[in-house]
Design an enzyme around this catalytic site. Structure first.
Site, PDB file in Angstrom:
ATOM      1  N   HIS A   1       0.839  -1.205   0.000  1.00 55.72           N
ATOM      2  CA  HIS A   1       0.000   0.000   0.000  1.00 55.72           C
ATOM      3  C   HIS A   1       0.878   1.262   0.000  1.00 55.72           C
ATOM      4  O   HIS A   1       0.638   2.187  -0.760  1.00 55.72           O
ATOM      5  CB  HIS A   1      -0.888   0.054   1.256  1.00 55.72           C
ATOM      6  CG  HIS A   1      -1.925  -1.033   1.351  1.00 55.72           C
ATOM      7  ND1 HIS A   1      -2.125  -1.774   2.493  1.00 55.72           N
ATOM      8  CD2 HIS A   1      -2.833  -1.494   0.455  1.00 55.72           C
ATOM      9  CE1 HIS A   1      -3.117  -2.630   2.299  1.00 55.72           C
ATOM     10  NE2 HIS A   1      -3.561  -2.491   1.067  1.00 55.72           N
TER      11      HIS A   1
ATOM     12  N   LYS B   1     -18.400  -5.772   7.482  1.00 60.83           N
ATOM     13  CA  LYS B   1     -17.113  -6.464   7.408  1.00 60.83           C
ATOM     14  C   LYS B   1     -16.257  -6.018   8.583  1.00 60.83           C
ATOM     15  O   LYS B   1     -15.634  -4.959   8.549  1.00 60.83           O
ATOM     16  CB  LYS B   1     -16.439  -6.094   6.076  1.00 60.83           C
ATOM     17  CG  LYS B   1     -15.374  -7.051   5.618  1.00 60.83           C
ATOM     18  CD  LYS B   1     -15.000  -6.748   4.168  1.00 60.83           C
ATOM     19  CE  LYS B   1     -13.519  -6.930   3.915  1.00 60.83           C
ATOM     20  NZ  LYS B   1     -13.108  -6.395   2.608  1.00 60.83           N
TER      21      LYS B   1
ATOM     22  N   ARG C   1      -2.301  -6.561  -8.209  1.00 65.99           N
ATOM     23  CA  ARG C   1      -1.168  -7.432  -7.932  1.00 65.99           C
ATOM     24  C   ARG C   1      -1.087  -8.557  -8.949  1.00 65.99           C
ATOM     25  O   ARG C   1      -0.111  -8.729  -9.635  1.00 65.99           O
ATOM     26  CB  ARG C   1      -1.271  -8.049  -6.530  1.00 65.99           C
ATOM     27  CG  ARG C   1      -0.826  -7.128  -5.439  1.00 65.99           C
ATOM     28  CD  ARG C   1      -1.383  -7.558  -4.129  1.00 65.99           C
ATOM     29  NE  ARG C   1      -2.830  -7.416  -4.118  1.00 65.99           N
ATOM     30  CZ  ARG C   1      -3.590  -7.623  -3.065  1.00 65.99           C
ATOM     31  NH1 ARG C   1      -3.056  -8.017  -1.944  1.00 65.99           N
ATOM     32  NH2 ARG C   1      -4.877  -7.449  -3.129  1.00 65.99           N
TER      33      ARG C   1
ATOM     34  N   SER D   1      -2.714  -7.654   3.199  1.00 70.49           N
ATOM     35  CA  SER D   1      -3.092  -7.503   4.608  1.00 70.49           C
ATOM     36  C   SER D   1      -3.438  -8.854   5.210  1.00 70.49           C
ATOM     37  O   SER D   1      -3.136  -9.118   6.379  1.00 70.49           O
ATOM     38  CB  SER D   1      -4.301  -6.574   4.732  1.00 70.49           C
ATOM     39  OG  SER D   1      -3.993  -5.296   4.256  1.00 70.49           O
TER      40      SER D   1
HETATM   41  P1  ADP Z   1      -9.866  -3.864  -0.228  1.00 68.14           P
HETATM   42  O1  ADP Z   1     -10.477  -4.633   0.912  1.00 68.14           O
HETATM   43  O2  ADP Z   1     -10.652  -2.661  -0.643  1.00 68.14           O
HETATM   44  O3  ADP Z   1      -9.382  -4.699  -1.378  1.00 68.14           O
HETATM   45  P2  ADP Z   1      -7.113  -3.532   0.609  1.00 68.14           P
HETATM   46  O4  ADP Z   1      -6.693  -2.717   1.762  1.00 68.14           O
HETATM   47  O5  ADP Z   1      -6.847  -4.996   0.672  1.00 68.14           O
HETATM   48  O6  ADP Z   1      -8.623  -3.169   0.445  1.00 68.14           O
HETATM   49  O7  ADP Z   1      -6.452  -2.975  -0.725  1.00 68.14           O
HETATM   50  C1  ADP Z   1      -6.688  -1.687  -1.200  1.00 68.14           C
HETATM   51  C2  ADP Z   1      -6.163  -1.579  -2.630  1.00 68.14           C
HETATM   52  O8  ADP Z   1      -4.755  -1.761  -2.646  1.00 68.14           O
HETATM   53  C3  ADP Z   1      -6.724  -2.626  -3.595  1.00 68.14           C
HETATM   54  O9  ADP Z   1      -6.907  -2.021  -4.868  1.00 68.14           O
HETATM   55  C4  ADP Z   1      -5.630  -3.671  -3.661  1.00 68.14           C
HETATM   56  O10 ADP Z   1      -5.654  -4.365  -4.901  1.00 68.14           O
HETATM   57  C5  ADP Z   1      -4.397  -2.787  -3.540  1.00 68.14           C
HETATM   58  N1  ADP Z   1      -3.253  -3.506  -2.995  1.00 68.14           N
HETATM   59  C6  ADP Z   1      -3.197  -4.249  -1.877  1.00 68.14           C
HETATM   60  N2  ADP Z   1      -1.973  -4.779  -1.690  1.00 68.14           N
HETATM   61  C7  ADP Z   1      -1.213  -4.344  -2.747  1.00 68.14           C
HETATM   62  C8  ADP Z   1       0.144  -4.564  -3.167  1.00 68.14           C
HETATM   63  N3  ADP Z   1       0.978  -5.348  -2.466  1.00 68.14           N
HETATM   64  N4  ADP Z   1       0.557  -3.967  -4.308  1.00 68.14           N
HETATM   65  C9  ADP Z   1      -0.294  -3.191  -5.040  1.00 68.14           C
HETATM   66  N5  ADP Z   1      -1.584  -2.965  -4.703  1.00 68.14           N
HETATM   67  C10 ADP Z   1      -2.035  -3.526  -3.584  1.00 68.14           C
END
Ligand code: ADP
Length: 164
Positions: free
Chosen positions: A19, A43, A92, A130
């Protein structure tokens, strides 16, 4: 540098190095990046919204044009309120695509002025998520390659508290 601001919405439960990498790159493109934690009553995350905001604040302290916020309800309503028209999301692997494509289409349908901008992960963070952080931290594993150094203790404490 594009003018204006983009909104990077997500769960950030917790924020990872993947992130932060995206936020740093977007901060070079836009005047302002708003990182918006979705407060979704359906959620329940591991970390409270307050904790997620606090960890994001620490993780992004070195980026001057970033604002951390939370929102409930529709993302497009939040964008309107924030006077932004760009949604930033990360990709990703192929498995992210389907879901992201669907969400972008829905948002475009209900708010035609909004564009979703996708940024590819940096290869180093392609497997960082995450959920991986939560799984590893729950068993006391090493998360130093997954999350910013400044929030490691917060995460470890949250799991230590939960087990007492
Ligand atoms: P959500 O529950 O909305 O998917 P996340 O916090 O998991 O929320 O992710 C937010 C955004 O960041 C999403 O678009 C996800 O694809 C992107 N993201 C998460 N991890 C990575 C990473 N390692 N590299 C690039 N983008 C990421």
């Amino acid at each position: 540098m594009y003018k204006g601001r983009c909104v990077y919405p997500g769960s950030f439960d917790p924020v990872t190095l993947g992130h932060v990498d995206l936020i740093e790159r977007a901060a070079k493109l836009y005047d302002e990046v708003i990182v918006a934690v979705l407060n979704n009553p359906d959620k329940n995350g591991k970390f409270s919204i307050e904790m997620r905001l606090s960890m994001l604040g620490k993780a992004c302290a070195h980026i001057h044009n970033v604002r951390i916020d939370s929102f409930g309800g529709l993302l497009v309503d939040y964008l309107r309120k924030a006077e932004a028209s760009i949604v930033l999301r990360g990709l990703r692997a192929v498995m992210d695509f389907e879901n992201e494509f669907r969400m972008a289409q829905v948002n475009r349908q209900i708010a035609p002025g909004i564009e979703t901008l996708f940024m590819m992960t940096s290869p180093a963070y392609a497997y960082v998520s995450s959920s991986a952080v939560r799984q590893i931290a729950a068993f006391g594993g090493d998360i130093t390659t997954l999350v910013p150094q400044v929030i490691i203790t917060d995460i470890q404490n949250a799991y230590a508290d939960a087990s007492t």
